[in-house]
Design a protein around this motif. Structure first.
Motif, PDB file in Angstrom:
ATOM      1  N   HIS A  32       0.794  -1.240   0.000  1.00 13.57           N
ATOM      2  CA  HIS A  32       0.000   0.000   0.000  1.00 13.57           C
ATOM      3  C   HIS A  32       0.820   1.280   0.000  1.00 13.57           C
ATOM      4  CE1 HIS A  32      -3.965  -1.845   0.601  1.00 13.57           C
ATOM      5  NE2 HIS A  32      -3.363  -2.713   1.395  1.00 13.57           N
ATOM      6  N   CYS A  33       2.047   1.254   0.432  1.00 11.61           N
ATOM      7  CA  CYS A  33       2.763   2.509   0.701  1.00 11.61           C
ATOM      8  C   CYS A  33       4.019   2.693  -0.137  1.00 11.61           C
ATOM      9  CB  CYS A  33       3.149   2.603   2.176  1.00 11.61           C
ATOM     10  SG  CYS A  33       1.927   1.920   3.325  1.00 11.61           S
ATOM     11  N   CYS A  36       4.730   5.162  -3.287  1.00  8.41           N
ATOM     12  CA  CYS A  36       5.037   6.580  -3.091  1.00  8.41           C
ATOM     13  C   CYS A  36       6.200   6.781  -2.121  1.00  8.41           C
ATOM     14  CB  CYS A  36       3.817   7.316  -2.553  1.00  8.41           C
ATOM     15  SG  CYS A  36       2.423   7.322  -3.694  1.00  8.41           S
ATOM     16  N   HIS A  37       6.239   5.962  -1.088  1.00  6.51           N
ATOM     17  CA  HIS A  37       7.222   6.195  -0.021  1.00  6.51           C
ATOM     18  C   HIS A  37       8.526   5.437  -0.240  1.00  6.51           C
ATOM     19  CE1 HIS A  37       4.823   8.792   2.518  1.00  6.51           C
ATOM     20  NE2 HIS A  37       3.781   8.001   2.312  1.00  6.51           N
ATOM     21  N   GLY A  47       7.427  15.229  -2.551  1.00  3.70           N
ATOM     22  CA  GLY A  47       6.552  15.790  -1.520  1.00  3.70           C
ATOM     23  C   GLY A  47       6.250  14.823  -0.404  1.00  3.70           C
ATOM     24  N   GLN A  59       6.398  11.763  16.033  1.00  2.00           N
ATOM     25  CA  GLN A  59       5.011  11.924  16.458  1.00  2.00           C
ATOM     26  C   GLN A  59       4.607  10.650  17.168  1.00  2.00           C
ATOM     27  OE1 GLN A  59       2.164  13.227  13.386  1.00  2.00           O
ATOM     28  NE2 GLN A  59       3.853  13.252  11.939  1.00  2.00           N
ATOM     29  N   LYS A  72      -3.665  12.673   3.564  1.00  2.00           N
ATOM     30  CA  LYS A  72      -3.154  14.045   3.625  1.00  2.00           C
ATOM     31  C   LYS A  72      -2.772  14.476   2.215  1.00  2.00           C
ATOM     32  CE  LYS A  72      -0.106  16.854   6.456  1.00  2.00           C
ATOM     33  NZ  LYS A  72       1.100  16.881   7.282  1.00  2.00           N
ATOM     34  N   ASN A  73      -3.436  15.499   1.711  1.00  2.00           N
ATOM     35  CA  ASN A  73      -3.169  16.016   0.363  1.00  2.00           C
ATOM     36  C   ASN A  73      -3.096  14.883  -0.664  1.00  2.00           C
ATOM     37  OD1 ASN A  73      -3.113  18.706   1.322  1.00  2.00           O
ATOM     38  ND2 ASN A  73      -1.062  18.348   2.104  1.00  2.00           N
ATOM     39  N   MET A  75      -1.818  12.051  -0.437  1.00  2.00           N
ATOM     40  CA  MET A  75      -1.876  10.700   0.148  1.00  2.00           C
ATOM     41  C   MET A  75      -3.318  10.296   0.426  1.00  2.00           C
ATOM     42  SD  MET A  75       0.097   9.045   3.284  1.00  2.00           S
ATOM     43  CE  MET A  75      -0.852   8.834   4.756  1.00  2.00           C
ATOM     44  N   TYR A  78      -6.767   5.795   4.436  1.00  2.00           N
ATOM     45  CA  TYR A  78      -6.783   4.331   4.553  1.00  2.00           C
ATOM     46  C   TYR A  78      -7.869   3.814   5.484  1.00  2.00           C
ATOM     47  CZ  TYR A  78      -2.844   4.034   1.536  1.00  2.00           C
ATOM     48  OH  TYR A  78      -2.058   4.117   0.413  1.00  2.00           O
TER      49      TYR A  78
HETATM   50  C1  HEC Z   1      -0.217   8.143  -3.594  1.00  2.00           C
HETATM   51  C2  HEC Z   1       1.037   8.255  -2.842  1.00  2.00           C
HETATM   52  C3  HEC Z   1       1.051   7.812  -1.388  1.00  2.00           C
HETATM   53  C4  HEC Z   1       0.681   6.598  -0.867  1.00  2.00           C
HETATM   54  C5  HEC Z   1       0.151   5.394  -1.595  1.00  2.00           C
HETATM   55  C6  HEC Z   1       0.943   6.691   0.565  1.00  2.00           C
HETATM   56  N1  HEC Z   1       1.424   7.920   0.882  1.00  2.00           N
HETATM   57 FE1  HEC Z   1       1.957   8.571   2.729  1.00  2.00          FE
HETATM   58  N2  HEC Z   1       2.279  10.427   2.002  1.00  2.00           N
HETATM   59  C7  HEC Z   1       2.273  10.771   0.664  1.00  2.00           C
HETATM   60  C8  HEC Z   1       2.550  12.190   0.535  1.00  2.00           C
HETATM   61  C9  HEC Z   1       2.633  12.976  -0.774  1.00  2.00           C
HETATM   62  C10 HEC Z   1       2.729  12.676   1.844  1.00  2.00           C
HETATM   63  C11 HEC Z   1       2.984  14.132   2.269  1.00  2.00           C
HETATM   64  C12 HEC Z   1       1.614  14.791   2.525  1.00  2.00           C
HETATM   65  C13 HEC Z   1       1.762  16.266   2.838  1.00  2.00           C
HETATM   66  O1  HEC Z   1       2.351  16.576   3.883  1.00  2.00           O
HETATM   67  O2  HEC Z   1       1.284  17.063   2.044  1.00  2.00           O
HETATM   68  C14 HEC Z   1       2.569  11.533   2.745  1.00  2.00           C
HETATM   69  C15 HEC Z   1       2.699  11.599   4.113  1.00  2.00           C
HETATM   70  C16 HEC Z   1       2.730  10.515   4.954  1.00  2.00           C
HETATM   71  C17 HEC Z   1       3.002  10.560   6.371  1.00  2.00           C
HETATM   72  C18 HEC Z   1       3.289  11.811   7.191  1.00  2.00           C
HETATM   73  C19 HEC Z   1       1.982  12.363   7.700  1.00  2.00           C
HETATM   74  C20 HEC Z   1       2.233  13.636   8.462  1.00  2.00           C
HETATM   75  O3  HEC Z   1       2.143  13.602   9.684  1.00  2.00           O
HETATM   76  O4  HEC Z   1       2.509  14.668   7.833  1.00  2.00           O
HETATM   77  C21 HEC Z   1       2.943   9.282   6.837  1.00  2.00           C
HETATM   78  C22 HEC Z   1       3.162   8.816   8.259  1.00  2.00           C
HETATM   79  C23 HEC Z   1       2.611   8.439   5.704  1.00  2.00           C
HETATM   80  N3  HEC Z   1       2.484   9.214   4.584  1.00  2.00           N
HETATM   81  C24 HEC Z   1       2.451   7.086   5.777  1.00  2.00           C
HETATM   82  C25 HEC Z   1       1.937   6.306   4.739  1.00  2.00           C
HETATM   83  C26 HEC Z   1       1.592   4.918   4.874  1.00  2.00           C
HETATM   84  C27 HEC Z   1       1.790   4.077   6.116  1.00  2.00           C
HETATM   85  C28 HEC Z   1       1.077   4.527   3.668  1.00  2.00           C
HETATM   86  C29 HEC Z   1       0.532   3.157   3.299  1.00  2.00           C
HETATM   87  C30 HEC Z   1      -0.516   2.632   4.151  1.00  2.00           C
HETATM   88  C31 HEC Z   1       1.128   5.668   2.776  1.00  2.00           C
HETATM   89  N4  HEC Z   1       1.638   6.727   3.475  1.00  2.00           N
HETATM   90  C32 HEC Z   1       0.707   5.666   1.457  1.00  2.00           C
HETATM   91  C33 HEC Z   1       1.998   9.933  -0.402  1.00  2.00           C
HETATM   92  C34 HEC Z   1       1.522   8.639  -0.284  1.00  2.00           C
END
Ligand code: HEC
Length: 99
Positions: A32-33, A36-37, A47, A59, A72-73, A75, A78
């Motif tokens: 799932h993650c 992007c990550h 970003g 945190q 978030k934006n 993201m 879930y």
């Molecule tokens: C489509 C792309 C995408 C996917 C898929 C995604 N993320 Fe993200 N995630 C991002 C982006 C872009 C940001 C930054 C958001 C912002 O601050 O504007 C982010 C931010 C975060 C943050 C920081 C939140 C904060 O406190 O600012 C966490 C933790 C995180 N993601 C965890 C996850 C996890 C765990 C998953 C899978 C379950 C996941 N992400 C899936 C794109 C994604």
């Protein structure tokens, strides 16, 4: 009303109180993650935070759970896709990515 709210809170806490499973978290992360990550926490999508550097990981688990549930934006959210326990497994895994 208050009793129902309290009961819901207690049930929620009980579900989260189970020990997080890092191995399950790693699997969920790869599905799932990682798109992007990044597989190792170095961001693929511009970003997104660099988990290798511990960005956004200073945190509480509850705060991370809340962000992942609601998205978030760029993201996605879930909530409804992953159970809270699964999100807590991923949060435990996120904390292993820092180096
Ligand atoms: C489509 C792309 C995408 C996917 C898929 C995604 N993320 Fe993200 N995630 C991002 C982006 C872009 C940001 C930054 C958001 C912002 O601050 O504007 C982010 C931010 C975060 C943050 C920081 C939140 C904060 O406190 O600012 C966490 C933790 C995180 N993601 C965890 C996850 C996890 C765990 C998953 C899978 C379950 C996941 N992400 C899936 C794109 C994604």
């Amino acid at each position: 009303m208050h009793t129902l709210l309290l009961l819901t809170l207690m049930m929620g806490t009980a579900a989260i109180a189970d020990a997080a499973d890092i191995n399950k978290g790693a699997l969920i992360y790869s599905v799932h993650c990682a798109n992007c990550h990044g597989g190792s926490g170095a961001p693929v999508m511009p970003g997104s935070p660099n988990f290798q550097r511990g960005e956004k990981l200073l945190q509480a688990d509850f705060a991370l759970l809340a962000s992942i549930r609601r998205g978030k934006n760029a993201m996605p959210a879930y909530m409804g896709l992953l159970r809270d326990q699964e999100i807590m497994d991923v949060v435990a895994y996120l904390r292993t990515l820092q180096r």
